[in-house]
Scaffold this motif. Structure first.
Motif, mmCIF file in Angstrom:
data_model
loop_
_atom_site.group_PDB
_atom_site.id
_atom_site.type_symbol
_atom_site.label_atom_id
_atom_site.label_comp_id
_atom_site.label_asym_id
_atom_site.label_seq_id
_atom_site.Cartn_x
_atom_site.Cartn_y
_atom_site.Cartn_z
ATOM 1 N N GLY A 238 0.779 -87.629 -87.748
ATOM 2 C CA GLY A 238 1.177 -87.340 -89.111
ATOM 3 C C GLY A 238 1.380 -85.867 -89.380
ATOM 4 O O GLY A 238 2.400 -85.451 -89.944
ATOM 5 N N VAL A 239 0.408 -85.053 -88.989
ATOM 6 C CA VAL A 239 0.534 -83.602 -89.154
ATOM 7 C C VAL A 239 1.765 -83.097 -88.419
ATOM 8 O O VAL A 239 2.566 -82.316 -88.956
ATOM 9 C CB VAL A 239 -0.724 -82.873 -88.647
ATOM 10 N N ALA A 240 1.935 -83.555 -87.170
ATOM 11 C CA ALA A 240 3.060 -83.093 -86.365
ATOM 12 C C ALA A 240 4.392 -83.507 -86.980
ATOM 13 O O ALA A 240 5.345 -82.713 -87.023
ATOM 14 C CB ALA A 240 2.935 -83.643 -84.944
ATOM 15 N N VAL B 137 5.149 -77.255 -82.635
ATOM 16 C CA VAL B 137 4.254 -78.291 -83.153
ATOM 17 C C VAL B 137 3.282 -78.774 -82.080
ATOM 18 O O VAL B 137 2.086 -78.949 -82.343
ATOM 19 C CB VAL B 137 5.096 -79.459 -83.707
ATOM 20 N N TYR B 138 3.757 -78.959 -80.870
ATOM 21 C CA TYR B 138 2.857 -79.424 -79.803
ATOM 22 C C TYR B 138 1.870 -78.334 -79.386
ATOM 23 O O TYR B 138 0.743 -78.642 -78.964
ATOM 24 C CB TYR B 138 3.658 -79.928 -78.601
ATOM 25 N N ALA B 139 2.251 -77.079 -79.524
ATOM 26 C CA ALA B 139 1.289 -76.003 -79.271
ATOM 27 C C ALA B 139 0.176 -76.030 -80.319
ATOM 28 O O ALA B 139 -1.009 -75.866 -79.998
ATOM 29 C CB ALA B 139 1.999 -74.650 -79.286
ATOM 30 N N GLY C 71 -7.046 -77.085 -70.975
ATOM 31 C CA GLY C 71 -5.912 -76.578 -70.214
ATOM 32 C C GLY C 71 -5.393 -77.519 -69.152
ATOM 33 O O GLY C 71 -4.345 -77.268 -68.558
ATOM 34 N N VAL C 72 -6.112 -78.628 -68.878
ATOM 35 C CA VAL C 72 -5.672 -79.593 -67.870
ATOM 36 C C VAL C 72 -4.960 -80.741 -68.577
ATOM 37 O O VAL C 72 -5.517 -81.354 -69.486
ATOM 38 C CB VAL C 72 -6.868 -80.127 -67.051
ATOM 39 N N PRO C 73 -3.721 -81.087 -68.167
ATOM 40 C CA PRO C 73 -2.978 -82.130 -68.867
ATOM 41 C C PRO C 73 -3.545 -83.520 -68.628
ATOM 42 O O PRO C 73 -4.136 -83.794 -67.585
ATOM 43 C CB PRO C 73 -1.565 -82.005 -68.265
ATOM 44 N N ASN C 74 -3.344 -84.412 -69.628
ATOM 45 C CA ASN C 74 -3.732 -85.811 -69.454
ATOM 46 C C ASN C 74 -2.585 -86.579 -68.814
ATOM 47 O O ASN C 74 -1.622 -85.989 -68.323
ATOM 48 C CB ASN C 74 -4.166 -86.429 -70.789
ATOM 49 N N MET C 75 -2.672 -87.915 -68.807
ATOM 50 C CA MET C 75 -1.657 -88.704 -68.112
ATOM 51 C C MET C 75 -0.267 -88.546 -68.717
ATOM 52 O O MET C 75 0.739 -88.824 -68.063
ATOM 53 C CB MET C 75 -2.051 -90.184 -68.094
ATOM 54 N N PHE C 76 -0.186 -88.101 -69.978
ATOM 55 C CA PHE C 76 1.099 -87.888 -70.621
ATOM 56 C C PHE C 76 1.547 -86.427 -70.575
ATOM 57 O O PHE C 76 2.515 -86.050 -71.219
ATOM 58 C CB PHE C 76 1.040 -88.371 -72.074
ATOM 59 N N GLY C 77 0.807 -85.605 -69.837
ATOM 60 C CA GLY C 77 1.166 -84.205 -69.707
ATOM 61 C C GLY C 77 0.744 -83.343 -70.878
ATOM 62 O O GLY C 77 1.098 -82.168 -70.941
ATOM 63 N N LEU C 78 -0.020 -83.907 -71.815
ATOM 64 C CA LEU C 78 -0.456 -83.141 -72.985
ATOM 65 C C LEU C 78 -1.641 -82.255 -72.638
ATOM 66 O O LEU C 78 -2.583 -82.683 -71.957
ATOM 67 C CB LEU C 78 -0.829 -84.081 -74.125
ATOM 68 N N ILE C 79 -1.593 -81.031 -73.131
ATOM 69 C CA ILE C 79 -2.667 -80.059 -72.919
ATOM 70 C C ILE C 79 -3.612 -80.105 -74.119
ATOM 71 O O ILE C 79 -3.174 -80.081 -75.269
ATOM 72 C CB ILE C 79 -2.097 -78.638 -72.765
ATOM 73 N N GLY C 80 -4.902 -80.161 -73.855
ATOM 74 C CA GLY C 80 -5.879 -80.148 -74.933
ATOM 75 C C GLY C 80 -6.864 -79.013 -74.778
ATOM 76 O O GLY C 80 -6.949 -78.386 -73.719
ATOM 77 N N ASN C 81 -7.610 -78.770 -75.832
ATOM 78 C CA ASN C 81 -8.605 -77.707 -75.808
ATOM 79 C C ASN C 81 -9.893 -78.190 -76.479
ATOM 80 O O ASN C 81 -10.130 -79.386 -76.618
ATOM 81 C CB ASN C 81 -8.044 -76.435 -76.450
ATOM 82 N N GLN C 82 -10.723 -77.256 -76.931
ATOM 83 C CA GLN C 82 -12.066 -77.582 -77.383
ATOM 84 C C GLN C 82 -12.093 -78.561 -78.562
ATOM 85 O O GLN C 82 -13.005 -79.378 -78.677
ATOM 86 C CB GLN C 82 -12.805 -76.298 -77.770
ATOM 87 N N LEU D 209 20.305 -92.829 -78.569
ATOM 88 C CA LEU D 209 19.643 -92.193 -77.428
ATOM 89 C C LEU D 209 18.807 -91.011 -77.886
ATOM 90 O O LEU D 209 19.157 -90.316 -78.843
ATOM 91 C CB LEU D 209 20.690 -91.765 -76.407
ATOM 92 N N LYS D 210 17.713 -90.742 -77.191
ATOM 93 C CA LYS D 210 16.710 -89.790 -77.665
ATOM 94 C C LYS D 210 16.375 -88.739 -76.620
ATOM 95 O O LYS D 210 16.707 -88.867 -75.441
ATOM 96 C CB LYS D 210 15.440 -90.552 -78.087
ATOM 97 N N PHE D 211 15.679 -87.681 -77.107
ATOM 98 C CA PHE D 211 15.211 -86.606 -76.234
ATOM 99 C C PHE D 211 13.810 -86.205 -76.655
ATOM 100 O O PHE D 211 13.310 -86.611 -77.711
ATOM 101 C CB PHE D 211 16.175 -85.416 -76.265
ATOM 102 N N HIS D 212 13.167 -85.352 -75.848
ATOM 103 C CA HIS D 212 11.765 -85.005 -76.120
ATOM 104 C C HIS D 212 11.406 -83.665 -75.490
ATOM 105 O O HIS D 212 11.766 -83.391 -74.340
ATOM 106 C CB HIS D 212 10.852 -86.092 -75.537
ATOM 107 N N HIS D 213 10.673 -82.847 -76.261
ATOM 108 C CA HIS D 213 10.064 -81.615 -75.757
ATOM 109 C C HIS D 213 8.649 -81.549 -76.305
ATOM 110 O O HIS D 213 8.412 -81.891 -77.462
ATOM 111 C CB HIS D 213 10.860 -80.393 -76.203
ATOM 112 N N GLN D 214 7.684 -81.120 -75.473
ATOM 113 C CA GLN D 214 6.295 -81.118 -75.945
ATOM 114 C C GLN D 214 5.567 -79.812 -75.620
ATOM 115 O O GLN D 214 4.370 -79.826 -75.342
ATOM 116 C CB GLN D 214 5.537 -82.309 -75.358
ATOM 117 N N TRP D 215 6.271 -78.692 -75.664
ATOM 118 C CA TRP D 215 5.694 -77.370 -75.407
ATOM 119 C C TRP D 215 5.475 -77.142 -73.912
ATOM 120 O O TRP D 215 6.147 -76.328 -73.297
ATOM 121 C CB TRP D 215 4.402 -77.173 -76.204
#
Length: 603
Positions: free
Chosen positions: A319-321, A355-357, A461-472, A534-540
């Motif tokens: 929602g925020v994103a 937004v993904y950052a 700093g380590v990505p999950n299975m979807f390549g997303l980076i998380g922090n504290q 058709l769609k596209f995607h960027h996630q930082w």
């Protein structure tokens, strides 16, 4: 019995911005049989010709006046429709669909997972329900790290240790208790019948079960759940048209039908689940189950031009994103530039990058971390995030970090959309996380467990299975909900219900919902066209834009590459949208994704 639901021809002249002619319109309603009742259902034509490459297919939308259900599986859509026809409201249908998906769509439908619900009643009042899974009370921040601090591969993805405490059953109990109209027994009965009597597999159903056979045998060595043969270790394959009967799951559903929450969280099913966790070295206990409760949260409501976006707050990041993305986009003339023109795409990519950052830095479980939601969505903050944007060049993701807010301390899901005759609307996204979750099947109960623990930041700093980076903010903690990208959303236009949207897709959920909304609002597409597009995607991070084959013209690709954008054409697809739109005449258009078995049913 022949029941005429729609009569005459209803013209729909919408499409891509550049098209100067109206699409052909079918004047003959299609006739189909639904549970023995023939129904006229008008199908909306999709634009063809020179613009056809913009769409994944020419699948047609479905129109109904009395209600609409769009889900990931044709059987669950029929279940939802039957509940509406029996006098149930949108929440009744949603609960029935949810449990039916647990039977016919084990890839993501679930009892052992969780999700989010956005609900808007006919008077316009909005509610959101968070029934996201939680970490066990015995979970620890470094539980997936070895003695050297390195991530131990697959522990958060496969097997018993990967599962969080499920929220689905409690979530559906809460939704029905507050808004349901039919009895709990009535809305559970279709799922009970499907599990006990079995259903015929689609080709996609059979392919999916065959694909995970090795994991099923490895992780559940003494069980035969979801295997075609009842002989342990047998490797007989499933085929389209085979009947899948789930006797233990039927018994589980019957207990839930009789005892509701009490069975799953404190009764026989709770005992079976905790016993399965002990057997496989998982963490979930009887106390974890007893202490789990879904949470009603205040919905995010924000404007975009003359539209209102009603969407999910954290623990969903969606929602925020989504609001950030819409507000980054709002000042630009996307309609004038055109669908997926280079300038349109560039603005959208740069918005997604920032937004993904922010998602990585700020978002987590609001019961555990302070989330500056209002600040993140404020125009002043977004302007500061945009100061380094330039049409001349791509921004380098390595130079982009989550923004600075004063005073702040630092495609394996399923979605369905339902609108009833009175205009009550439900948008639900639910998941096991990865397809078929952790691949653990609860012995004696017959359902898959989730692997949602991977949605935590296992290590900053380590990505999950979807390549997303998380922090504290999204670190593991006992009883904490993990961050999600699920983005169930309802859109109003001029104060009235307009769209119900959502999709699975892991990290691509947010951007798929974003594009689908813009396809309707800015590019004049019908609901089905917006889904087909058709769609596209960027996630930082990683710093690249992935896109479906045909989503960008050769000219767009060339211009973006000249500005430094890294583009990667996909061999697969993005999104599995299930959406509903209210047309100008008050009828509903149901749009289901042609990329899978998704199906819309209306009446």
């Amino acid at each position: 019995m022949l029941k005429r639901i729609l009569s005459g021809s209803l013209l729909l002249a919408v499409g891509l911005y550049a098209c100067k002619t109206k699409p052909p319109v079918s004047t003959t309603p299609a006739v189909r049989e639904s549970q023995g009742v023939y129904q006229y259902v008008e199908e909306i034509p999709t634009r063809t010709g020179t613009q056809a490459s913009a769409f994944f297919s020419d699948k047609k939308g479905v129109v109904g006046r009395n209600g609409m259900v769009a889900t990931a599986h044709p059987i669950s859509s029929e279940v939802g429709l039957s509940i509406l026809q029996a006098g149930g409201n949108a929440v009744d249908a949603a609960v029935a669909v949810h449990f039916a998906l647990a039977v016919v769509y084990p890839f993501a439908g679930n009892l052992g997972g969780g999700g989010f619900m956005v609900y808007r009643d006919q008077a316009g009042k909005a509610y959101t329900l968070d029934y996201r899974e939680k970490a066990s009370g015995r979970a620890t921040q470094n539980m997936y790290l070895d003695s050297a601090g390195n991530v131990r591969p697959s522990l958060s993805i496969l097997g018993h240790l990967a599962s969080g405490v499920p929220g689905t059953v409690d979530g559906m109990v809460e939704a029905h208790k507050r808004f349901g109209k039919l009895t709990w027994a009535q809305v559970l009965q279709p799922a009970v019948d499907l599990a006990a009597n079995g259903f015929l597999l689609t080709d996609r159903d059979a392919t999916g079960l065959n694909r995970i056979k090795g994991d099923l045998l490895k992780i559940n060595p003494d069980k035969t759940y979801f295997l075609r043969s009842t002989t342990p270790g047998d490797t007989v394959t499933w085929h389209k048209g085979d009947r899948l009967v789930q006797t233990d799951l039927a018994k589980t559903l019957q207990r839930i039908q009789t005892r509701g929450r009490a069975d799953f969280y404190e009764g026989e099913t709770a005992r079976l689940l905790a016993e399965e966790m002990r057997r496989g070295g998982g963490l979930i206990t009887e106390d974890d189950l007893k202490n789990y409760h879904a949470t009603w949260r205040d919905p995010i409501q924000a404007t975009y031009k003359n539209y209102k976006i009603i969407t999910m707050p954290p623990t969903s990041s969606g929602g925020v994103a989504l609001v950030q993305l819409m507000r980054f986009t709002e000042p630009y003339p996307l309609r004038k530039w055109g669908w997926n023109a280079d300038s349109t795409v560039q603005v959208m990519i740069e918005a997604e990058r920032r937004v993904y950052a922010d998602r990585s830095k700020f978002l987590g479980d609001p019961d555990f971390v302070k989330i500056p939601m209002a600040e993140l969505m404020s125009p002043d903050y977004l302007r500061t995030r945009w100061t380094d944007f330039s049409f001349a060049r791509a921004t380098d993701s390595k130079a982009v970090r989550g923004g600075t807010i004063p005073g702040y301390e630092s495609l394996e899901t399923t979605h369905f959309s339902i609108v009833d005759k009175e205009g009550n609307a439900v948008s639900i996204t639910t998941t096991l996380n990865g397809g078929y979750g952790s691949r653990v099947v609860v012995g004696g109960a017959g359902f898959f467990m989730n692997n949602e623990m991977d949605d935590f930041s296992v290590k900053p700093g380590v990505p999950n299975m979807f390549g997303l980076i998380g922090n504290q903010a999204n670190a593991i903690a006992p009883n904490k909900r993990m961050l999600s990208s699920m983005t169930p959303t309802i859109v109003e236009k001029d104060g009235k219900l307009f769209m119900v949207v959502g999709t699975p897709g892991g990290s691509t959920i947010i951007t798929s919902v974003y594009q689908t909304i813009l396809n309707v609002i800015e590019h004049g597409m019908s609901m089905q066209q917006a889904v087909n597009a058709l769609k596209f995607h960027h996630q930082w991070l990683p710093d690249k834009t992935i896109f479906e084959n045909g989503a960008f013209s050769d000219n767009t690709v060339l211009k973006l590459q000249e500005r430094g954008y890294i583009l990667e054409k996909l061999t697969n697809t993005l999104g599995r949208m299930d959406c509903v739109m209210v047309r100008p005449d008050g009828s509903y258009e149901g749009a289901s994704d042609p990329r899978a078995d998704n199906t819309a049913r209306g009446w």
